[in-house]
Design a protein around this motif. Structure first.
Motif, short mmCIF file in Angstrom:
data_model
loop_
_atom_site.label_atom_id
_atom_site.label_comp_id
_atom_site.label_asym_id
_atom_site.label_seq_id
_atom_site.Cartn_x
_atom_site.Cartn_y
_atom_site.Cartn_z
N PHE A 166 5.15 11.30 7.42
CA PHE A 166 5.52 9.90 7.18
C PHE A 166 6.99 9.80 6.81
O PHE A 166 7.61 8.77 6.95
CB PHE A 166 4.69 9.31 6.04
N SER A 217 7.02 20.42 1.15
CA SER A 217 5.64 20.10 0.80
C SER A 217 5.57 19.19 -0.42
O SER A 217 4.50 18.94 -0.95
CB SER A 217 4.88 21.39 0.51
N LYS A 218 6.72 18.71 -0.88
CA LYS A 218 6.73 17.83 -2.05
C LYS A 218 7.29 16.46 -1.71
O LYS A 218 7.69 15.70 -2.59
CB LYS A 218 7.66 18.44 -3.13
N CYS A 220 6.19 13.64 -0.77
CA CYS A 220 5.64 12.39 -1.29
C CYS A 220 6.09 12.16 -2.72
O CYS A 220 6.48 11.05 -3.09
CB CYS A 220 4.12 12.38 -1.20
N SER A 221 6.06 13.22 -3.54
CA SER A 221 6.52 13.07 -4.92
C SER A 221 8.01 12.72 -4.96
O SER A 221 8.45 11.92 -5.77
CB SER A 221 6.29 14.36 -5.70
N TYR A 223 9.60 11.18 -2.75
CA TYR A 223 9.76 9.81 -2.29
C TYR A 223 9.43 8.86 -3.42
O TYR A 223 10.11 7.87 -3.66
CB TYR A 223 8.83 9.55 -1.10
N GLU A 224 8.41 9.19 -4.15
CA GLU A 224 7.97 8.34 -5.25
C GLU A 224 9.05 8.20 -6.31
O GLU A 224 9.30 7.11 -6.82
CB GLU A 224 6.69 8.93 -5.84
N MET B 17 1.34 6.74 -10.17
CA MET B 17 2.03 6.97 -8.91
C MET B 17 2.37 8.44 -8.77
O MET B 17 2.22 9.03 -7.72
CB MET B 17 3.32 6.14 -8.84
N SER B 21 1.08 10.88 -5.91
CA SER B 21 2.00 11.58 -5.03
C SER B 21 1.75 13.07 -5.05
O SER B 21 1.78 13.73 -4.02
CB SER B 21 3.45 11.33 -5.44
N SER B 22 1.48 13.61 -6.23
CA SER B 22 1.21 15.05 -6.26
C SER B 22 -0.08 15.37 -5.55
O SER B 22 -0.20 16.39 -4.90
CB SER B 22 1.11 15.62 -7.67
N PHE B 24 -1.21 13.75 -3.05
CA PHE B 24 -0.86 13.69 -1.63
C PHE B 24 -0.24 15.01 -1.21
O PHE B 24 -0.57 15.59 -0.18
CB PHE B 24 0.13 12.55 -1.44
N ASP B 25 0.72 15.49 -2.00
CA ASP B 25 1.45 16.69 -1.63
C ASP B 25 0.58 17.93 -1.66
O ASP B 25 0.73 18.81 -0.82
CB ASP B 25 2.65 16.89 -2.58
N TYR B 32 -6.35 11.66 6.46
CA TYR B 32 -5.11 11.07 6.93
C TYR B 32 -5.00 9.58 6.65
O TYR B 32 -3.98 9.11 6.17
CB TYR B 32 -4.97 11.36 8.43
N LYS B 35 -4.04 8.98 3.09
CA LYS B 35 -2.63 9.35 2.86
C LYS B 35 -1.72 8.25 3.37
O LYS B 35 -0.77 7.84 2.72
CB LYS B 35 -2.30 10.63 3.63
N ARG B 36 -2.06 7.79 4.54
CA ARG B 36 -1.23 6.77 5.15
C ARG B 36 -1.21 5.50 4.32
O ARG B 36 -0.17 4.89 4.12
CB ARG B 36 -1.75 6.48 6.56
N VAL B 39 1.01 5.99 1.29
CA VAL B 39 2.43 5.89 1.61
C VAL B 39 2.79 4.43 1.84
O VAL B 39 3.83 3.95 1.37
CB VAL B 39 2.77 6.74 2.85
N MET B 42 3.16 2.70 -1.41
CA MET B 42 4.40 3.07 -2.09
C MET B 42 5.59 2.36 -1.47
O MET B 42 6.49 1.89 -2.17
CB MET B 42 4.60 4.59 -2.02
N CYS B 43 5.59 2.30 -0.15
CA CYS B 43 6.69 1.65 0.54
C CYS B 43 6.78 0.19 0.13
O CYS B 43 7.86 -0.32 -0.19
CB CYS B 43 6.48 1.71 2.05
N THR B 67 9.64 2.98 7.92
CA THR B 67 8.41 3.74 7.64
C THR B 67 7.22 2.80 7.65
O THR B 67 6.17 3.12 8.21
CB THR B 67 8.53 4.45 6.28
#
Lengths: 333, 283
Positions: A166, A217-218, A220-221, A223-224, B17, B21-22, B24-25, B32, B35-36, B39, B42-43, B67
């Motif tokens: 993403f 691999s991080k 998303c974090s 980005y947050e 959050m 996020s963690s 997710f990571d 999927y 996850k989408r 994201v 968050m956006c 995004t």
């Protein structure tokens, strides 16, 4: 401010005049009728002082935040770039500039790309490049048109489908672009890599260096907490054989283009004494952590090295870490 | 006291959050679509925050908007494929769901979780969103994180059933309502994403701002915001009772104010997206 350009003169002063006739040493005026002797003021040494004086202020020509300034090789002009436009200035003319690139769409709703950095060619005063948030670089020749909307060259690497996420577009945004001193190559910095491009090859870079791939691999974090938008600079050394860029945890990385060796160093007072030789650092990626290694999860993302500089001919570097500026040089025999 | 209240909310939100996020990571088994959706949420949150700044950062806004567009395009394409999936025969087949007979399985999730997981691995997760979402709901980390974040961000589109492909035809007889429900949520998600931006134009202060506003100071302000079409009453879907495990997710209001008794086919409006961009870049 973010939208005004100022030209500063930076000078050193290590002498000052003494012995004025009409003023005494404290600066108080003397009564002229009391003066019986005339003397010539002399220059005496004083403690070194560095002063910066604004010499020019270039009128508001930018609607958006300025991200780059680049002086032309003719030393008469320079350009300033913001998110959507690049303007060309003459040093002596502060109230007028030429717009040479404008990517603002007629309908702002169609905006999908912004300018992120720009630089003049080191020798050819008509050539410059600018990078975009989509990971592309355009090389323009000012001789072809007044408004350089058409690029002479367009550099873009095809996306690697196996690395798609993403955040692919966000991490492809170029934060810095620099010509090599030779003028034959350009270097770009995006979130995870540094790439070297040959001006004669537009379809992919000739070299790619991983700055901190363990962050992939991080994302998303990152980005947050907005770290994914951090804009790192990159620099060439004088001979174009080594490139350097910053990372997190006060780390910065150097890549030797010839030997393909790289090193991670740290700019921090806690971990190195003045005049001590910097010890290479290592980030441990999962598995067993050796002594002296740092695990990815212990990295301090608030300590980022965004700005670095390399002396044009000597092996002296300047590294900005939060509130401190570090200057390093090669070991002196 | 005022300051404390405000801080607590914010740090809760930030913690949630960060936790999401963690997750997710680090989690590979996160489906999927979820996850989408994460994201996407968050956006949207970021875009709202930037909108409130005196000088919004154009570069970041453009990247985030791209995004969002990419995700919405993907969801749009998937929802366009749905009619094809629904139509085919209703004849029950058992290939994909061996061992999972009925909704009753979902109730047994906590105990039979390892069995679930192994089955989930066999399945194409996009085709089994309900089981997967239930799996996630029963995962302690995810569910508490999701619940808190949704409480704090109830103006954002809920992330209840992942808005992905409908279960294949063999599922039809067992979850007929859910098929329709998913369609509805799907459209609502997309519409909701744009609702969020629509609200910026309508009023200067959004419910987001009100959520974070110091309650004591604004005691006299009527927070019937929640009754407006921006944030509507909880969706009461005609779900089968077996999906009780999804209870927490059910209560989160969606952004669409339509009544629950009709299946809403809200088409994602392209001009709405343009409208969003217009607001973003302040043309």
């Amino acid at each position: 401010s973010d939208k005004t350009v100022k030209l500063w003169k930076v000078s050193e002063r290590d002498k000052r005049p003494e012995g004025y006739n009409l003023k005494d040493e404290d600066g108080r005026l003397r009564d002229p009728s009391m003066i019986t002797v005339l003397r010539v003021p002399v220059l005496r040494p004083m403690d070194l002082m560095v002063e910066a004086t604004p010499r020019r202020v270039f009128a508001n020509a930018h609607t958006y935040h300025i991200n780059s300034i680049s002086v032309n090789s003719d030393y008469e002009t320079y350009m300033s770039a913001d998110d959507l436009r690049i303007n060309l200035w003459n040093f002596e003319i502060t109230n007028q500039s030429f717009n040479i690139v404008d990517i603002k769409p007629a309908n702002m709703e169609e905006l999908t790309e912004v300018i992120t950095a720009a630089e003049f060619h080191p020798h050819q005063c008509n050539t410059f490049v600018y990078s975009s948030s989509k990971g592309t670089i355009r090389l323009c020749d000012m001789r072809t048109a007044a408004l350089c909307d058409r690029h002479a060259k367009f550099f873009e690497e095809p996306e690697d489908p196996s690395n798609r996420s993403f955040f692919s577009e966000i991490i492809s945004s170029i934060s810095d672009v620099k010509f090599s001193h030779s003028g034959r190559y350009i270097m770009t910095r995006d979130y995870l890599t540094v790439k070297v491009w040959d001006l004669n090859m537009e379809n992919r870079p000739i070299e790619t260096y991983q700055v901190h791939d363990y962050l992939r691999s991080k994302l998303c974090s990152l980005y947050e907490n907005d770290c994914i938008f951090d804009k790192f600079e990159c620099v060439w050394n004088g001979s174009d054989s080594v490139i350097m860029t910053g990372s997190y945890n006060n780390f910065f990385r150097m890549f030797d283009r010839n030997t393909k060796r790289d090193v991670t160093l740290e700019a921090s007072r806690e971990n190195s004494k003045p005049r001590a030789i910097l010890k290479p650092r290592k980030v441990c990626v999962g598995g067993k952590r050796r002594k002296d290694e740092i695990s990815v999860d212990s990295l301090d993302f608030s300590k980022k090295i965004l700005h670095t500089a390399w002396h044009p001919s000597e092996n002296i570097i300047a590294v900005a870490a939060t509130n401190n500026l570090y200057i390093f040089q090669d070991k002196v025999n | 006291m005022l300051g404390r209240g405000l801080k607590r909310k914010l740090s809760d939100y930030e913690e949630n959050m960060a936790g999401l996020s963690s997750a997710f990571d680090s989690s590979r088994s996160l489906p999927y679509p979820l996850k989408r959706q994460l994201v996407l949420n968050m956006c949207l949150t970021k875009l709202q925050t930037y909108k409130m700044l005196v000088e919004p950062n154009l570069h970041r806004s453009v990247l985030i908007a791209n995004t969002v567009r990419q995700i919405q395009e993907e969801m749009r394409q998937e929802s366009n494929q749905q009619p094809v999936n629904i139509c085919p025969g209703i004849a029950p087949a058992s290939h994909s769901y061996t061992g999972m007979e009925s909704p009753g399985i979902s109730l047994q999730l906590p105990s039979g979780i390892s069995q679930q997981e192994s089955h989930c691995c066999d399945l194409r997760s996009v085709e089994d969103p309900i089981e997967n979402s239930l799996l996630i709901v029963s995962d302690d980390d995810m569910s508490s994180a999701i619940s808190s974040i949704l409480k704090d961000l109830d103006f954002v589109e809920d992330i209840s059933p992942p808005t992905c492909l409908v279960p294949t035809g063999d599922d039809q007889p067992k979850f007929p309502e859910n098929t329709g429900l998913k369609l509805e949520d799907d459209r609502q998600d997309l519409k909701g994403a744009e609702c969020v931006f629509g609200s910026f134009e309508i009023s200067n202060s959004t419910s987001y701002l009100k959520d974070l506003a110091i309650d004591d100071i604004f005691e006299d302000i009527d927070t019937s915001m929640y009754d407006s079409d921006f944030c509507c009453p909880p969706l009461m879907p005609p779900r089968s009772p077996s999906l009780a495990a999804e209870e927490p997710l059910k209560t989160f209001p969606s952004c669409n104010s339509s009544s629950a008794n009709n299946i809403q086919i809200c088409r994602t409006d392209l001009s709405e997206l343009d409208h969003i961009m217009e607001i973003l870049v302040g043309s």
